[in-house]
Design an enzyme around this catalytic site. Structure first.
Site: not given
Ligand code: XBP
Ligand code: MG
Length: 242
Positions: A8, A10
């Protein structure tokens, strides 16, 4: 046999939400003259909705005093947010979490395949990996709208497994959130969870391991269930998990 690691982005590779995504959303709102902003605590609640466009839509649907925005306007707002966010990534005012770069480099040397499975926009992933010199390390990037349903649906993990051409038993996923854990588990994967700033209070039932982070030689990770110190390396992942 372990053949691939799927990460993953973020919260797992780096703490990008509070000071990165959140600020980019707020700047885009301000530039568009919209009369609202997402403070730290509200953003934590909104993170339950995965995907930036989906998050904006969810917020507006709950807000009585906000102006109406159609899907086209949300898409334009989100595109500006992506520009602002990728610019922030390039400033380098953030860091990968402990052990992430070490494990990715080691896995690459050991011949494992590496992939990304995220709900965030692909431009964001590329900017992040490029900035830390790891873009070339990844074989497959599964991101954003490439699948119809975002996490906690398993779609992005199933897509990545198909692209890698491997079975779920032969890969391990790395996640920081309950939504991510559910998505990876629903795809049949073992999941190592390293909770992040916004996900510390979430439930991680079904995680293969629950750790503070991946650990560095001079700064080991903590197993949050046993209290033991450890460093997550390929040997440990291959079965010496003890
Ligand atoms: C985390 C999220 C993402 C970001 C925003 O995703 O929820 O939506 O907050 O990204 P992960 P976008 O942990 O699965 O990587 O604005 O580009 O959608
Ligand atoms: Mg995440």
């Amino acid at each position: 046999m372990l053949q691939a690691l799927i990460f993953d982005v973020d919260g797992t590779l780096a703490e990008t939400e509070r000071d990165g995504h959140r600020i980019a959303f707020n700047t885009a709102f301000r530039e568009a003259g919209l009369p609202f902003e997402w403070d730290e605590s509200l953003y934590g609640e909104l993170l339950k909705v995965t995907g930036g466009k989906e998050r904006i839509r969810f917020f507006l649907d709950q807000c009585d005093t906000c102006p109406e925005l159609n899907e086209h306007a949300i898409r334009a707002l989100h595109q500006r947010k992506t520009e602002l966010y990728t610019t922030w990534l390039k400033t380098g005012e953030w860091a990968l979490r402990p052990g992430v770069a070490r494990l990715i480099r080691e896995a690459r040397e050991e011949g494992l395949k590496l992939a990304i499975a995220t709900t965030t926009t692909r431009d964001n992933v590329e900017a992040l990996l490029q900035h830390v010199g790891l873009l070339d390390a990844f074989h497959i990037i599964g991101a954003g709208d490439i699948v119809p349903q975002k996490k906690p649906a398993p779609d992005i993990y199933l897509w990545v497994l198909e692209q890698l051409g491997i079975k779920h038993d032969d890969a391990i996923a790395f996640e920081d959130s309950e939504n991510g854990l559910k998505a990876a588990r629903a795809a049949g994967l073992r999941v190592i969870v390293t909770p992040s700033y916004y996900t510390r209070e979430e439930q991680f039932e079904g995680a293969w391991a629950l750790l503070s982070d991946l650990g560095e030689p001079d700064q080991p990770a903590r197993d949050l269930l046993t209290g033991h110190n450890l460093i997550v390396d390929v040997k440990w992942l291959r079965g010496e998990k003890a």
